[in-house]
Design a protein around this motif. Structure first.
Motif, PDB file in Angstrom:
ATOM      1  N   TYR B 239       6.139 -19.343   1.581  1.00 22.99           N
ATOM      2  CA  TYR B 239       7.427 -18.655   1.511  1.00 22.99           C
ATOM      3  C   TYR B 239       7.627 -18.016   0.132  1.00 22.99           C
ATOM      4  O   TYR B 239       8.419 -17.109  -0.005  1.00 22.99           O
ATOM      5  CB  TYR B 239       8.590 -19.631   1.744  1.00 22.99           C
ATOM      6  CG  TYR B 239       8.933 -19.931   3.187  1.00 22.99           C
ATOM      7  CD1 TYR B 239       7.971 -20.413   4.069  1.00 22.99           C
ATOM      8  CD2 TYR B 239      10.227 -19.759   3.665  1.00 22.99           C
ATOM      9  CE1 TYR B 239       8.291 -20.709   5.377  1.00 22.99           C
ATOM     10  CE2 TYR B 239      10.558 -20.049   4.982  1.00 22.99           C
ATOM     11  CZ  TYR B 239       9.593 -20.526   5.834  1.00 22.99           C
ATOM     12  OH  TYR B 239       9.919 -20.818   7.135  1.00 22.99           O
ATOM     13  N   ILE B 240       6.924 -18.520  -0.888  1.00 23.44           N
ATOM     14  CA  ILE B 240       7.109 -17.983  -2.246  1.00 23.44           C
ATOM     15  C   ILE B 240       6.767 -16.491  -2.291  1.00 23.44           C
ATOM     16  O   ILE B 240       7.478 -15.721  -2.936  1.00 23.44           O
ATOM     17  CB  ILE B 240       6.276 -18.790  -3.270  1.00 23.44           C
ATOM     18  CG1 ILE B 240       6.718 -20.244  -3.271  1.00 23.44           C
ATOM     19  CG2 ILE B 240       6.403 -18.198  -4.668  1.00 23.44           C
ATOM     20  CD1 ILE B 240       5.783 -21.172  -4.024  1.00 23.44           C
ATOM     21  N   PRO B 241       5.697 -16.048  -1.611  1.00 26.23           N
ATOM     22  CA  PRO B 241       5.360 -14.616  -1.665  1.00 26.23           C
ATOM     23  C   PRO B 241       6.477 -13.683  -1.204  1.00 26.23           C
ATOM     24  O   PRO B 241       6.470 -12.514  -1.565  1.00 26.23           O
ATOM     25  CB  PRO B 241       4.151 -14.503  -0.723  1.00 26.23           C
ATOM     26  CG  PRO B 241       3.509 -15.831  -0.789  1.00 26.23           C
ATOM     27  CD  PRO B 241       4.646 -16.814  -0.935  1.00 26.23           C
ATOM     28  N   PHE B 242       7.452 -14.190  -0.415  1.00 20.55           N
ATOM     29  CA  PHE B 242       8.510 -13.297   0.068  1.00 20.55           C
ATOM     30  C   PHE B 242       9.249 -12.626  -1.087  1.00 20.55           C
ATOM     31  O   PHE B 242       9.797 -11.541  -0.930  1.00 20.55           O
ATOM     32  CB  PHE B 242       9.502 -14.063   0.961  1.00 20.55           C
ATOM     33  CG  PHE B 242       8.868 -14.592   2.212  1.00 20.55           C
ATOM     34  CD1 PHE B 242       7.757 -13.970   2.761  1.00 20.55           C
ATOM     35  CD2 PHE B 242       9.375 -15.712   2.844  1.00 20.55           C
ATOM     36  CE1 PHE B 242       7.165 -14.459   3.920  1.00 20.55           C
ATOM     37  CE2 PHE B 242       8.791 -16.205   4.001  1.00 20.55           C
ATOM     38  CZ  PHE B 242       7.685 -15.582   4.537  1.00 20.55           C
ATOM     39  N   SER B 243       9.309 -13.293  -2.248  1.00 21.67           N
ATOM     40  CA  SER B 243       9.900 -12.623  -3.407  1.00 21.67           C
ATOM     41  C   SER B 243       8.849 -12.309  -4.471  1.00 21.67           C
ATOM     42  O   SER B 243       9.028 -11.406  -5.270  1.00 21.67           O
ATOM     43  CB  SER B 243      11.015 -13.478  -4.001  1.00 21.67           C
ATOM     44  OG  SER B 243      10.519 -14.735  -4.399  1.00 21.67           O
ATOM     45  N   LEU B 244       7.752 -13.069  -4.470  1.00 23.89           N
ATOM     46  CA  LEU B 244       6.732 -12.866  -5.513  1.00 23.89           C
ATOM     47  C   LEU B 244       5.927 -11.581  -5.280  1.00 23.89           C
ATOM     48  O   LEU B 244       5.696 -10.809  -6.219  1.00 23.89           O
ATOM     49  CB  LEU B 244       5.794 -14.077  -5.560  1.00 23.89           C
ATOM     50  CG  LEU B 244       4.640 -13.999  -6.548  1.00 23.89           C
ATOM     51  CD1 LEU B 244       5.142 -13.933  -7.979  1.00 23.89           C
ATOM     52  CD2 LEU B 244       3.696 -15.196  -6.401  1.00 23.89           C
TER      53      LEU B 244
END
Lengths: 308, 483
Positions: B239-244
């Protein structure tokens, strides 16, 4: 009537053997066959690729990690579960203090209550157990860390399933918790069938609890323990370990592959990555491990059967 | 092992050998599970005749056979099934002589995989959810129909406009894998980014930060009030990649993300990637991440965030529906494009990740593929799109369809974010091209470890680059490139 004997036997055996061949042996042969293809599981087309899948498996780090974890499960889980179950069963059946006017050998006070308590997790499905523990292990608001905070250990707040060094042990603890009760009941039943005079004789000779356990209970219970050992090992290699790892752990299979097991890897390859042929290859490896496990246990446990 | 509770167990009753043999057979079940599927693979046969195509008219641009049966299998997930049932009713009204066989299930793979293997799939599938069938494999094995006829057909509302001209940016491209055919029609439109409570941010007297220094300042202000700056789905760190990822795209430009998607050597070693990894690692170092986050799953982290324990969470627009029961009424849910590093970033603030969700496919071996496409054409009309947005609080691939209906706070903020982004909409593809690489390797073993403080950014980048190189060399997976 001798001449009709074989026809009679065959008549009875044909149906079960046929079913066994169709639903157990045939799928095995098919799986092994598919492990030599490039079948995706999503289309009927595939071709033979020889031993490519096997070469790939031997170079696959995740496979080796999964294998190592599965072996750990198969070795440690039976050891811990069965030792605990034997201890509990012994305390319930023969570990009690002698009470006035009672029989020479009894369990601890309230043993019938304990028996029910220990058996209780067995009525819950493993999926529910895994979910419950996933909540308990929640580092933010789970039962375990809340308890730690409650008793003034607010500085000790492990990440449990989020910590690669703890996650595998957390999973094992859940499996032990959910299966130990079954073995307590199994061993209790076995112990109940050991004649009380043997215990009385040992007591007269001045044997303590530990002596009674190792010299009387364990040898007479050996067959049951061994069956339990195999049963538990298979459970640890198969469906139960898959369920807890899939439901509880990071990823699932993590963090950083710290909880992945062979069955999970088979599932992921077949149903997530569309590589059914490679999945059957890992399945074949799992088959070999399971057979080896059963063979080793049978070999190690060979003993004279005691008659009583 | 049933008869064990009797008081007089006969030691001869259940032989050790028998038991071992039996349990061995039991344990081996894990292998045969695969084989029930295998059984289907070899028994494959044709699945009957294709329906004859009907006549193409202005009202029926796809030439649907108006008497043929159409079978539609929907994923019954967060969006429910009502929106699809409504669209089926329109189909039945348009083609009164046709029958529609509609079913909704969460078990897409278990129900449909055998049917693909038998060559007998339905005409339209919403291939979504935990049991999604791997798109790359379906495409690679020629199991899907090209949807170009649908895209070039007249739209349902305006016969002068083609369907492809009514769609949001990126939708058509997402349905392509290599070359021009379009295999997938993504129906929902998801906005990814940083989700927060406008009310909580206001109460700190802060605005959503545009640069990383401001981000750290806001987190510090929150920390002083006992609120963590960030939380995320620690058990599912992908889920981190959704903003990263959009942050990397904003800092280094679109090409950096494309290189990553194309699995180019040293793509992860780009300075923009390093800067963004270091920025996120700083959140951990400074203690701005909610205590215990690496052990939380998505629901638990969203619940902690909804309770106001953490300010920001990387997520997608489904969060409004998924966490509806824990988000307080006055929460004032908002989404923002990710903060950048500073003013030297390649793309302006507002650069956001938005892309299609709910992938609909028409199988190549469907009996009535025109029917399946016609059903999609109906769903892409303005009325059906509005119906979807009203019912499930999500946008659709149809560009527009938000006027005249009341939007929930999160949805309204999503629409505003898309407007602000304009053309700067990014669409990283790792999560649909290379699922294992994205989720398990980059997500769990890379980013998850770094955000838990067990890897430094440099170590994480090295590890992830290694995973990407492995995937690039792996001949057992199909490789894709940005067009």
């Amino acid at each position: 009537m001798q001449h009709g004997k074989y026809r009679f036997i065959v008549g009875f055996l044909a149906v079960p053997l046929g079913l066994y061949a169709l639903f157990v042996v045939w799928p095995f042969i098919q799986s092994i066959y598919y492990s030599f293809t490039d079948w995706t599981g999503l289309s009927p087309e595939f071709k033979m690729v020889g031993v490519d899948n096997y070469t790939r498996m031997f170079h696959d780090d995740i496979f080796w990690k999964s294998l190592w974890h599965s072996l750990l499960f198969a070795l440690l889980l039976p050891l811990v579960t069965i030792s605990l179950a034997l201890f509990f069963a012994f305390m319930i059946n023969a570990g009690g203090r002698r009470r006035k006017g009672g029989p020479a050998v009894t369990g601890v006070r309230g043993s019938s209550f304990y028996k029910i308590v220990y058996f209780f997790p067995q009525v819950l499905s493993i999926a529910i157990v895994a979910l419950l523990f996933a909540f308990a292990y929640n580092p933010d608001s789970g039962a375990i860390n809340s308890l730690l905070r409650g008793i003034g250990l607010g500085s000790v707040q492990p990440l449990w399933l989020g910590d690669p060094n703890l996650a595998l042990w957390c999973v094992m603890a859940v499996l032990v918790w959910s299966t130990v009760g079954f073995f307590v009941v199994l061993f209790s039943a076995g112990m109940a069938s050991i004649p009380a005079d043997l215990y009385e004789a040992a007591l007269l000779d001045g044997a303590g609890r530990a002596g009674t356990f190792f010299r009387i209970t364990l040898p007479l219970l050996w067959d049951t323990v061994q069956s339990g050992w195999v049963y538990m090992g298979i459970l640890a290699l198969g469906a139960e370990s898959f369920a807890v790892v899939q439901i509880m752990t990071t990823g699932p299979g993590g963090p950083d592959y710290s909880t992945t097991v062979l069955v999970l890897y088979v599932y992921q390859k077949a149903f997530r990555d569309g590589q059914a042929a490679y999945a059957t290859t890992i399945g074949v490896a799992l088959l070999v491990v399971t057979l080896l496990f059963a063979a080793v246990v049978m070999r190690l446990g060979r003993r004279e059967r005691l008659e009583f | 092992m049933g008869p064990t509770s009797g008081e007089n167990i006969n030691p001869e009753g259940l032989g050790r050998r028998d038991l071992i043999k039996r349990s061995a057979a039991l344990g081996l079940i894990s292998v045969p599970t695969m084989s029930f599927l295998s059984a289907c693979a070899s028994s494959g046969g044709g699945g009957g005749e294709k329906a004859k195509a009907g006549k193409k008219t202005a009202k029926n641009p796809l030439g649907v056979n108006d008497t043929a049966q159409m079978e539609f299998v929907l994923f019954d997930g967060g969006f429910g099934k009502e929106y699809a049932q409504d669209a089926v009713k329109i189909y039945e009204k348009d083609f009164p002589k046709a029958t529609v066989k509609f079913s909704a299930t969460q078990k897409i793979q278990s129900t449909l995989q055998p049917r693909f293997n038998q060559g007998n799939p339905p005409d339209l599938i919403d291939n979504s959810g935990a049991e999604q069938m791997d798109m790359g494999v379906l495409v690679g094995k020629n199991q899907l129909a090209d949807l170009t006829p649908l895209l070039d057909a007249a739209s349902y509302d305006d016969p002068k406009k083609k369907v492809r001209d009514t769609l949001r940016p990126g939708i058509v491209e997402m349905g392509q894998f290599d070359g021009s055919p379009v295999w997938i029609m993504y129906y929902a439109y998801t906005v990814y980014g940083v989700w927060y409570s406008q009310k909580l941010l206001d109460s700190l007297g802060e605005k959503y930060p545009e640069t990383w220094d401001e981000m750290l300042k806001v987190c510090e202000a929150a920390k002083k009030k006992g609120i963590a700056g960030w939380t995320y789905a620690g058990k599912y760190p992908y889920y981190i990649p959704f903003s990263l990822y959009p942050m990397i795209g904003k800092v280094g430009g679109r090409e950096v993300l494309d290189a990553i998607d194309n699995l180019e050597p040293n793509a992860w070693k780009h300075p923009a990637v390093k800067a963004c990894f270091e920025a996120y690692y700083e959140l951990y170092k400074k203690g701005y991440i909610l205590q215990g986050t690496p052990g939380l799953d998505h629901i638990q982290s969203q619940t902690a965030w909804a309770k106001g324990k953490a300010l920001f969470i990387p997520n997608g627009s489904w969060v409004e529906n998924e966490s509806a029961n824990v988000i307080p009424a006055d929460f004032n849910l908002a989404v923002s494009a990710p903060s950048g590093i500073d003013s030297s970033d390649k793309l302006p603030f507002g650069t956001i990740w938005a892309s299609g969700g709910e992938p609909f496919v028409v199988p190549a071996k469907a009996k009535n593929p025109e029917g399946g496409m016609e059903q999609l054409r109906i769903m892409l009309s303005e009325a059906s799109s509005k119906n979807f947005t009203t019912k499930v609080k999500s946008l659709t691939a149809f560009n527009g369809g938000t006027t005249g209906i009341s939007l929930t706070p999160g949805l309204k903020s999503g629409v505003a974010a898309l407007e602000k982004a304009g053309n700067n909409v990014l669409n990283p593809r790792l999560q649909d091209w290379y699922v294992q690489l994205q989720k398990e390797k980059i997500g769990v073993a890379g980013l998850g470890e770094m955000m838990a403080g067990r890897l430094t950014p440099a170590e994480a980048i090295k590890k992830i680059q290694g995973f990407a190189d492995e995937a690039a060399k792996d001949t057992s997976i199909k490789h894709y490139k940005h067009q």
